[in-house]
Design an enzyme around this catalytic site. Structure first.
Site, PDB file in Angstrom:
ATOM      1  N   GLY A   1      88.861  65.965  86.464  1.00  0.00           N
ATOM      2  CA  GLY A   1      89.282  66.060  87.848  1.00  0.00           C
ATOM      3  C   GLY A   1      89.521  67.482  88.323  1.00  0.00           C
ATOM      4  N   THR A   2      90.096  68.310  87.462  1.00  0.00           N
ATOM      5  CA  THR A   2      90.380  69.689  87.848  1.00  0.00           C
ATOM      6  C   THR A   2      89.097  70.457  88.152  1.00  0.00           C
ATOM      7  OG1 THR A   2      92.457  69.792  86.620  1.00  0.00           O
ATOM      8  CG2 THR A   2      91.349  71.888  87.052  1.00  0.00           C
TER       9      THR A   2
ATOM     10  N   ASN B   1      99.853  61.738  93.088  1.00  0.00           N
ATOM     11  CA  ASN B   1      99.999  61.395  91.673  1.00  0.00           C
ATOM     12  C   ASN B   1     101.451  61.294  91.226  1.00  0.00           C
ATOM     13  OD1 ASN B   1      99.668  64.319  92.240  1.00  0.00           O
ATOM     14  ND2 ASN B   1     100.254  64.536  90.094  1.00  0.00           N
TER      15      ASN B   1
ATOM     16  N   GLN C   1      93.773  59.936  91.354  1.00  0.00           N
ATOM     17  CA  GLN C   1      94.817  58.932  91.121  1.00  0.00           C
ATOM     18  C   GLN C   1      94.525  57.614  91.820  1.00  0.00           C
ATOM     19  OE1 GLN C   1      97.632  60.371  89.063  1.00  0.00           O
ATOM     20  NE2 GLN C   1      97.220  58.257  88.529  1.00  0.00           N
TER      21      GLN C   1
ATOM     22  N   SER D   1      88.130  61.215  87.999  1.00  0.00           N
ATOM     23  CA  SER D   1      88.339  61.524  86.582  1.00  0.00           C
ATOM     24  C   SER D   1      88.376  60.228  85.787  1.00  0.00           C
ATOM     25  CB  SER D   1      89.641  62.297  86.389  1.00  0.00           C
ATOM     26  OG  SER D   1      89.811  62.667  85.035  1.00  0.00           O
TER      27      SER D   1
ATOM     28  N   THR E   1      75.049  71.480  79.064  1.00  0.00           N
ATOM     29  CA  THR E   1      74.620  70.221  78.464  1.00  0.00           C
ATOM     30  C   THR E   1      75.618  69.118  78.771  1.00  0.00           C
ATOM     31  OG1 THR E   1      73.540  71.400  76.655  1.00  0.00           O
ATOM     32  CG2 THR E   1      74.018  69.072  76.303  1.00  0.00           C
TER      33      THR E   1
ATOM     34  N   CYS F   1     100.620  67.892  84.493  1.00  0.00           N
ATOM     35  CA  CYS F   1     100.296  69.309  84.372  1.00  0.00           C
ATOM     36  C   CYS F   1     101.533  70.196  84.473  1.00  0.00           C
ATOM     37  CB  CYS F   1      99.295  69.712  85.456  1.00  0.00           C
ATOM     38  SG  CYS F   1      97.709  68.864  85.314  1.00  0.00           S
TER      39      CYS F   1
END
Length: 383
Positions: free
Chosen positions: A71-72, A151, A179, A199, A237, A327
């Site tokens: 997600g970040t 979140n 979220q 995510s 990749t 976080c």
């Protein structure tokens, strides 16, 4: 001791089917999707199949998805990629005071680069005021970035109304739906949104893989270079096993959406009912919006005891909860989200986030409420 995990907003347990899908890839495939031989073609089919599956679940075209490392990265790619592509149109961005730090820190970096950023305030429930957004829009506004659902407190923003306003002014609109995915019905083609971040590990998928929806026609400048992957929007990749796991996780949660919703709502009601019994409604306060909220998150303040004390006592009882975003939960600082909501100091200093999902039971929720009641009683009686 039977441990109880109520921190699904931070990360969720992997579904057995997801683990199986990933193991099949990790033990049976090792080709690079960019290689033209049979091993590479097989890997390419796995990635393409997963992309098709995720696109079908999200209501978008496969070529509108960019796989990322989570997600970040999706937030960063959306924000920096969008403003770079529109650098000649202006240097003003609009966001909110309650964003995830992946967005807030990105906006702070934009300010260091010479951009103007407007941080919209929220009311005591965590919702923005549309009139404030209207007033913030300028001729040089190139991007609005606003989370779908918070979140920490679960409050849902008026995403459709924001998107329609953005389109009226030809402004790109990005929403962090990390979220919300799995708890809210999301159709990319139906929402007036240009960029949406997702995510996998929030929906019982693997950590380290996410996606960014990029509406057809939206130009996005790449942030990583070195290959032609993801239609030259994200070099490197592909994480084949992670992508396969993401697809399986989203398939499962989409197929069981109604069951998932009802289970989450039942646990939410149970926690509130049981806290009323074992704690008393006068001894706790729910932070967030009553109606526009996620079914699997409750942020509750217990003014008689500090956040840190409650966290430690619950942890000793084998119950995992959080003080806010994963976080920042290692920090003793008060949540920036709750500060922005202008809550009383007693609520700011005593907030706990409960979040649930796969594997949680009604019995666990009842036990949690009972333990909280016992902890509060013990602390009251402590000399």
């Amino acid at each position: 001791m039977n441990r109880i995990y109520l921190d699904h907003a931070a990360s969720t347990p992997m579904h057995p089917r997801v683990a199986e899908a990933m193991m099949n890839v990790m033990t049976g495939q090792y080709g690079n999707p960019s290689s033209i031989h049979a091993f590479g073609r097989e890997a390419k089919r796995t990635v393409s199949g997963a992309r098709d599956s995720i696109a079908a679940s999200l209501g978008c075209k496969p070529d509108e998805l960019v796989f990322t490392g989570g997600g970040t990265e999706s937030d960063n790619l959306a924000i920096f990629g969008a403003v770079a592509a529109r650098a000649d149109q202006g240097k003003h961005v609009i966001t909110t005071e309650i964003e995830h730090h992946a967005v807030l820190h990105s906006c702070q970096e934009l300010e260091r680069q010479g951009y103007d950023v407007t941080y919209l305030s929220v009311d005591e429930s965590g919702r923005i005021k549309l009139e404030e957004l209207r007033e913030a829009i300028r001729p040089d506004t190139v991007l609005i970035t606003m989370m779908y659902a918070n979140n920490e407190v679960g409050t849902i923003q008026p995403i459709r109304e924001v998107g329609e306003l953005a389109r009226q002014h030809d402004i790109l609109f990005h929403t962090d739906a990390v979220q919300a995915l799995g708890s809210q019905p999301i159709s990319c083609r139906d929402l007036p949104v240009d960029l949406i971040s997702f995510s996998a590990h929030k929906i019982n998928g693997p950590q380290g893989v996410g996606a960014l929806y990029v509406r057809r026609g939206v130009t996005l400048e790449a942030r990583s270079h070195g290959g032609l992957q993801e239609r030259q929007r994200r070099a490197g990749t592909e994480n084949i096993a992670g992508i396969a796991g993401f697809a399986e996780a989203l398939k499962i949660i989409t197929e069981n959406a109604e069951e998932h919703l009802q289970h989450a709502l039942e646990l939410k009601k149970t926690l509130l009912d049981q806290l009323a019994i074992h704690v008393g409604t006068e001894h706790f306060h729910v932070n967030g919006h009553h109606d526009y909220t996620l079914p699997n998150i409750l942020n509750i303040s217990f003014p008689e005891v500090s956040t840190e004390t409650m966290l430690m006592n619950l942890d000793m009882e084998g119950i995992a909860v959080a003080s806010g975003s994963a976080c920042t939960s290692g920090s003793l600082e008060v949540s920036h989200v709750l500060k922005a909501m202008n809550l009383p100091e007693a609520f700011l200093q005593s907030a706990i986030r409960f979040s649930w999902g796969l594997g949680n039971t009604t019995k666990e929720i009842i036990t949690t409420a009972e333990k909280i009641g016992t902890i509060l009683q013990r602390l009251r009686n402590k000399p």
